[in-house]
Enzyme design. Structure first.
Site, PDB file in Angstrom:
ATOM      1  CE  LYS A 177      -4.366  -1.540   0.520  1.00  0.00           C
ATOM      2  NZ  LYS A 177      -5.534  -1.082  -0.256  1.00  0.00           N
ATOM      3  CB  SER A 182      -9.703  -2.370   6.368  1.00  0.00           C
ATOM      4  OG  SER A 182      -8.836  -2.742   5.329  1.00  0.00           O
ATOM      5  CD  GLU A 236     -13.291 -11.412  -4.925  1.00  0.00           C
ATOM      6  OE1 GLU A 236     -13.663 -10.243  -4.710  1.00  0.00           O
ATOM      7  OE2 GLU A 236     -14.005 -12.286  -5.451  1.00  0.00           O
ATOM      8  N   GLY A 283     -15.820 -13.401   0.860  1.00  0.00           N
ATOM      9  CA  GLY A 283     -15.972 -12.058   0.285  1.00  0.00           C
ATOM     10  C   GLY A 283     -15.653 -12.050  -1.199  1.00  0.00           C
ATOM     11  CG  ASP A 296     -16.367  -7.910  -3.706  1.00  0.00           C
ATOM     12  OD1 ASP A 296     -15.698  -8.341  -2.747  1.00  0.00           O
ATOM     13  OD2 ASP A 296     -15.917  -7.063  -4.514  1.00  0.00           O
ATOM     14  CB  SER A 338      -0.467  -8.167  -0.653  1.00  0.00           C
ATOM     15  OG  SER A 338      -1.303  -8.738   0.324  1.00  0.00           O
TER      16      SER A 338
END
Lengths: 326, 326
Positions: free
Chosen positions: B54, B79, B210, B214, B216, B310
């Site tokens: 990030k 989050s 995923e 979750g 989606d 990650s």
């Protein structure tokens, strides 16, 4: 007195290891730098093949066997990482290995050693009781019976030269250093690293770190001769050696500036720092050098410092307990 | 339809990040290769600054602020890892940051965010209840009151371009790849990585992973439009997103070959593999891609595969419980 190895031996070892050993990363941490006031370069030998620097020395030794030696194979006695290193190197070079290990070594190390031997005919693990039996005598007997060459875990010029490649790489990766901090068990790693580092950087200060409960090298330096102690009780199972080697001690005496100690409690705090901040699994022995730096035992303010994280082979249940403690 | 970013944006991001972000190591594991029949290259973004990829996107976004934006500062809702990334990037660039975080985020992430803000005037953490309050509304209100620029965690071209530098580096480090496997939360990482990877290697297959609870993005791809789900209950707290972004989804739809899922149990097994074999601390979200590879959800036999780890920001007590379980 002539030392057992010189810089040329380390360069030759580096050539043998090229493309076989990992060129492990060097990591930095601004948090660790802020804590210590130094600029720290962590050499991640926990990310080496089989999880520790020991692969370097073992492979360098076995790669120099002649044809008859290769056929008969290698025998080793070890508290753990040297065992895995010999087992893996022997399989890579296609020779049998017999590993004589203490029965109370971490289960992960015994299992991993057998894994590394898998598929190599004539290879096996022999367990012994480290408080009652003499591992060297057992090793010598099997070596004699099967014609195998015994490779000791540290007191051998090819092993020492192989370990020294860790410092050679670190200096190539990090650039000039004012100091280098290395753990001390039997002295194989620090002697090889001291030869490499002081050749490349004559002004560098090489510091050794022993477990508080097993400070035989510190005692030996004070007395000017090799002192032998009882098997030390410490979580740093890779440094439960009773004395430096006849080849490693003269190198340490000539080239190492100081040897300090770290307590088991400091090793646990350092394991937690390594996991929480640096995202690395480092075994207790592998934390010795970092512990002396992070806890301020060595004052390295303003210096560029190499710190060897020597290995990461730790039983996960024990590791979990250590990092979860307050 | 034109996608939100192109390869030039990622190259420009790489230049902004040079010397600021770590060029994280790429590790290999013969054990993992033997398990999967593939040649795996693990990109260690858990070893990135602040412990996750990030940082790349956040810094790339903030570095493009104009003078007025820098003075007022940045606001973010996240989050966890995006929060730390913005806090650290803002401090490095000398601007205030307000971070709107869920009150039930891992304590290590809240504390670390405050640490990264330390010494920067005008910076603070604002906590909210993620099951009852709308973080975007809170963020918009504070942004309006203080004139701050809101940087969302994924649905922003500068963020997406920054994240894409992870794949750019990985391909530079590992060489040609047949496949690239990346975790999917809101899609910032995978969209940036897909643009970089498919530009450099047009034949590469990019796969997303995923959390099972979750999925989606998987649902959205099946329906051909963005599907929003309830906040998923999973240990992968970095992927508890309810939907892909309006900018990320078109990229995923165009450039990603498949999206699969990993269960929490698979994430725990993968955390244990990463700690025991690879000596790395990887957070649950960071294990998504590796889990799909190691558990055989994706069949990658015979392929050269990039796998992005990650992040590594996990509460050590939870981590200890996970790795110690049988």
């Amino acid at each position: 007195m002539t030392l057992a190895i010189d810089f040329g031996d380390i360069q030759a070892a580096a050539q043998r290891l090229a493309g076989v050993a990992h060129r492990t990363p060097v990591l930095t941490s601004r948090t660790a730098d802020a804590l210590t006031g130094a600029r720290l370069f962590f050499k991640c030998e926990n990310l080496q093949r089989m999880g520790a620097f020991k692969f370097r020395g073992a492979y360098n030794a076995l790669a120099q066997f002649d044809e008859a030696q290769r056929r008969a194979g290698v025998i080793a006695f070890s508290s753990g990482n040297h065992a895995q290193a010999i087992a893996l190197s022997a399989r890579l070079l296609g020779m049998p290995s017999v590993i004589v290990m203490p029965g109370d070594a971490p289960p992960i190390k015994i299992a991993a050693t057998r894994d590394y031997q898998e598929g190599q005919r004539g290879s096996e693990v022999v367990l012994y009781d480290r408080y009652r039996e003499d591992r060297e005598a057992i090793g010598r007997r099997i070596a004699h019976e099967r014609g195998m060459t015994l490779i000791p875990p540290y007191d051998h010029p090819h092993v020492m030269a192989g370990q020294g490649t860790a410092a050679l790489e670190l200096i190539e990766q990090a650039g000039p250093l004012d100091a280098l901090v290395v753990c001390v068990g039997g002295g194989g790693l620090i002697s090889g690293c001291a030869v490499a580092a002081t050749h490349l950087l004559p002004a560098i200060a090489v510091h050794g770190v022993e477990p508080e409960a097993g400070n035989d090298t510190q005692l030996s330096l004070a007395r000017g001769e090799i002192v032998s102690i009882d098997v030390p009780n410490t979580i740093a199972d890779g440094a439960q050696t009773q004395s430096s080697g006849r080849l490693t001690f003269p190198v340490i005496r000539s080239l190492v500036k100081s040897v300090v100690t770290a307590s088991d409690a400091a090793l646990v705090r350092t394991m937690r720092f390594m996991a929480g901040r640096m995202k690395l699994v480092v075994e207790p022995t592998g934390c010795l050098a970092a512990a002396a730096v992070l806890e301020g035992t060595l004052d390295l303010r303003g210096q560029r410092v190499g710190v060897v994280l020597s290995g990461g082979n730790v039983d996960l249940k024990s590791f979990a307990q250590w990092i979860a403690a307050e």
